[in-house]
Design a protein around this motif. Structure first.
Motif, mmCIF file in Angstrom:
data_model
loop_
_atom_site.group_PDB
_atom_site.id
_atom_site.type_symbol
_atom_site.label_atom_id
_atom_site.label_comp_id
_atom_site.label_asym_id
_atom_site.label_seq_id
_atom_site.Cartn_x
_atom_site.Cartn_y
_atom_site.Cartn_z
ATOM 1 N N ASN A 190 0.810 -1.210 0.000
ATOM 2 C CA ASN A 190 0.000 0.000 0.000
ATOM 3 C C ASN A 190 0.852 1.272 0.000
ATOM 4 O OD1 ASN A 190 -2.732 0.620 -0.253
ATOM 5 N ND2 ASN A 190 -2.849 1.374 1.852
ATOM 6 N N TYR A 194 3.594 3.967 -2.537
ATOM 7 C CA TYR A 194 3.901 4.412 -3.898
ATOM 8 C C TYR A 194 4.914 5.553 -3.836
ATOM 9 C CZ TYR A 194 1.092 8.683 -3.322
ATOM 10 O OH TYR A 194 0.624 9.886 -2.904
ATOM 11 N N CYS A 222 -0.747 4.878 0.111
ATOM 12 C CA CYS A 222 -1.911 5.017 -0.764
ATOM 13 C C CYS A 222 -3.077 5.634 0.005
ATOM 14 C CB CYS A 222 -2.324 3.656 -1.322
ATOM 15 S SG CYS A 222 -1.103 2.892 -2.417
ATOM 16 N N CYS A 269 -8.562 4.049 -1.140
ATOM 17 C CA CYS A 269 -9.079 3.498 -2.388
ATOM 18 C C CYS A 269 -10.004 2.314 -2.103
ATOM 19 C CB CYS A 269 -7.935 3.035 -3.280
ATOM 20 S SG CYS A 269 -6.711 4.308 -3.640
ATOM 21 N N TYR A 313 -10.648 -1.284 -3.293
ATOM 22 C CA TYR A 313 -9.849 -2.306 -3.977
ATOM 23 C C TYR A 313 -10.622 -3.606 -4.156
ATOM 24 C CZ TYR A 313 -5.815 0.579 -2.604
ATOM 25 O OH TYR A 313 -4.927 1.582 -2.417
ATOM 26 N N GLN A 345 -3.768 -2.476 -5.363
ATOM 27 C CA GLN A 345 -3.370 -1.325 -4.572
ATOM 28 C C GLN A 345 -3.296 -0.139 -5.525
ATOM 29 O OE1 GLN A 345 0.695 -1.802 -2.889
ATOM 30 N NE2 GLN A 345 1.177 -0.131 -4.277
ATOM 31 N N CYS A 346 -2.968 1.014 -4.998
ATOM 32 C CA CYS A 346 -2.904 2.201 -5.857
ATOM 33 C C CYS A 346 -1.737 2.087 -6.835
ATOM 34 C CB CYS A 346 -2.761 3.457 -5.000
ATOM 35 S SG CYS A 346 -1.176 3.583 -4.118
ATOM 36 N N HIS A 347 -1.712 2.967 -7.837
ATOM 37 C CA HIS A 347 -0.633 2.941 -8.832
ATOM 38 C C HIS A 347 0.698 3.205 -8.151
ATOM 39 C CE1 HIS A 347 1.821 4.105 -12.309
ATOM 40 N NE2 HIS A 347 0.988 3.354 -13.011
ATOM 41 N N GLN A 351 -2.505 6.881 -7.892
ATOM 42 C CA GLN A 351 -3.901 6.905 -8.279
ATOM 43 C C GLN A 351 -4.576 5.570 -7.956
ATOM 44 O OE1 GLN A 351 -3.852 7.949 -12.428
ATOM 45 N NE2 GLN A 351 -3.983 10.139 -11.996
ATOM 46 N N CYS A 352 -5.858 5.680 -7.584
ATOM 47 C CA CYS A 352 -6.606 4.479 -7.235
ATOM 48 C C CYS A 352 -7.047 3.745 -8.498
ATOM 49 C CB CYS A 352 -7.822 4.850 -6.395
ATOM 50 S SG CYS A 352 -7.371 5.479 -4.758
ATOM 51 N N CYS A 403 -13.266 5.476 -4.860
ATOM 52 C CA CYS A 403 -12.772 5.727 -3.500
ATOM 53 C C CYS A 403 -13.744 5.142 -2.478
ATOM 54 C CB CYS A 403 -12.652 7.231 -3.252
ATOM 55 S SG CYS A 403 -11.528 8.088 -4.376
ATOM 56 N N ARG A 460 -6.275 10.227 -5.814
ATOM 57 C CA ARG A 460 -5.652 9.316 -4.843
ATOM 58 C C ARG A 460 -6.565 9.042 -3.645
ATOM 59 N NH1 ARG A 460 -1.051 12.432 -6.537
ATOM 60 N NH2 ARG A 460 -1.368 13.922 -4.844
#
Length: 427
Positions: free
Chosen positions: A283, A285, A293, A296, A298, A303-305, A310-311, A315, A323
């Motif tokens: 989690n 980035y 992160c 988000c 999921y 997980q986020c980018h 970014q999610c 959200c 995000r």
């Protein structure tokens, strides 16, 4: 071998050729081929008088003149024998002056005839000078040959050009991979190129071993090197054997280590590990995977980018933004209102607790005062004056008054009689 090892001498009769021809009554020979392994001049000398007086005539002669040592032709001795043959035939007939031919010996032999000798009949050369060939010796050696009778092969001349037709030297130098006066010697191991001036690279698969002409390494290149001569480090995002492995995401897109692929200055945003090939996880980035992160929504395993944060989809409830790290406006207002109500509630509860606590203290104080007064009254009756009040445990049940008035009244209200146990609990 037994005959060769004998030491006794065997004598055999010999006759010169002129006598043999006289016995068989032969005086003219159309074609005479003479090859007796080095004894040709001895045979001819035995025929000198007959040839000179024309008792014997020969139209065409073929005489072996080359001297062989068992391995190769000896050029200088061959030339000596050829000149001796020419002098012999010149003595027994022909023009008085060498280098001429014809009925009246007025025609000059071709210039490239060996020693100037030619046939007295048609002027063809009896042999050519070194580097020439043909009936009249007017053709230079070709097809990469040179020397006497153009029998020697040229060396490895530059650009495959022919060597000098006489001495075999290469006019423009040697081709790559050869050296020597005639470019006939191959470069030794570890050397290559023009005149063998270049040294094979230590980074070859077999160090210092390469092709004598091109310098191409034997066994390819060692790890981290590339090129025909293995003189270039891996670059352009590659590393390892034959530079076939791609580098990871090194910081600022610089090349990784040309041998092991590690990144010198760390990883680009979103990547981690020694080779910078692992994306951020857990989690996180961003640079060095140092950011967490947002909130988000999921599916399992998402997980986020790893770079932007970014999610991958929506959200969680109450959050917004790429995000999902910003609270929604409606939730924020409602949260603010709820916080205000909670604050008021907390203040009221606190005041109630404090008021109750103060009331308990006042009740206890009043009870103690009443108990002391009752005790003093009994002491006076019993004429005991010890000056102290008895403990609250010994006080009999009595009627107690407590101030229950609020800010608008000041009267006392009578309480019911309480027991000793209840009194103790109040203490």
């Amino acid at each position: 071998m037994e005959l060769l090892n004998r030491t006794n001498t065997i004598t055999v009769p010999c006759f010169n050729l002129e006598n043999v021809l006289s016995v068989i009554k032969t005086h003219h020979i159309d074609f005479y081929s003479l090859d007796v392994e080095g004894g040709e001049m001895t045979v001819l000398e035995s025929m000198r008088d007959g040839l000179k007086t024309r008792r014997i005539t020969v139209d065409v002669w073929s005489v072996e003149y080359r001297v062989w040592d068992g391995h190769s032709i000896i050029d200088d001795k061959s030339m000596e024998k050829l000149n001796a043959l020419r002098r012999f035939f010149s003595d027994i007939g022909g023009c008085q002056n060498s280098g001429y031919y014809g009925e009246d010996c007025s025609l000059q032999c071709p210039p490239n005839c060996q020693e100037g000798y030619c046939s007295i009949v048609d002027g063809t050369c009896l042999g050519c000078r070194v580097g020439y060939r043909g009936p009249n010796c007017d053709d230079q050696c070709s097809n990469k040959t040179f020397g006497l009778e153009c029998q020697q092969i040229c060396g490895n001349c530059k650009n495959s050009e022919p060597c000098h037709h006489v001495n075999g030297s290469c006019l423009k130098g040697c081709a790559n991979g050869s050296y020597g006066a005639r470019c006939e010697i191959a470069c030794p191991d570890g050397r290559y190129g023009y005149n063998c001036q270049e040294k094979c690279n230590v980074n070859c698969g077999v160090p210092y071993r390469c092709d004598r002409v091109t310098g191409q390494c034997e066994g390819g290149c060692q790890i981290g090197w590339k090129g025909q001569t293995c003189d270039t480090q891996c670059n352009e995002g590659k590393f390892g054997l034959d530079c076939n492995l791609p580098c990871g995401h090194c910081l600022n897109n610089v090349d990784c280590h040309y041998i092991d692929g590690t990144c010198f200055n760390g990883c680009d945003s979103g990547y981690q590990g020694s080779f910078c090939k692992e994306v951020c996880n857990n989690n996180t980035y961003g640079p060095r995977c140092s950011f967490t992160c947002g909130n988000c929504l999921y599916l399992y395993g998402e997980q986020c980018h790893h770079v932007t944060g970014q999610c991958p989809r929506e959200c969680n409830v109450g959050f917004q933004g790429d995000r999902c790290d910003q609270a929604s406006d409606s939730i924020s207002a409602e949260s603010t209102s709820n916080n205000q109500l909670l604050t008021i509630l907390y203040v009221c509860i606190t005041l109630l607790i404090l008021s109750g606590f103060l009331n308990v203290i006042l009740v206890i104080k009043q009870l103690r005062n009443s108990a002391c007064k009752e005790q003093k009254s009994q002491e006076n009756l019993e004429t005991h004056a010890d000056g102290t009040c008895k403990s609250s445990e010994q006080v009999k049940p009595s009627t107690i008054y407590i101030n229950e008035c609020d800010e608008n009244c000041a009267e006392y209200q009578e309480l019911e009689n309480i027991s000793q146990t209840q009194y103790n609990q109040l203490q």
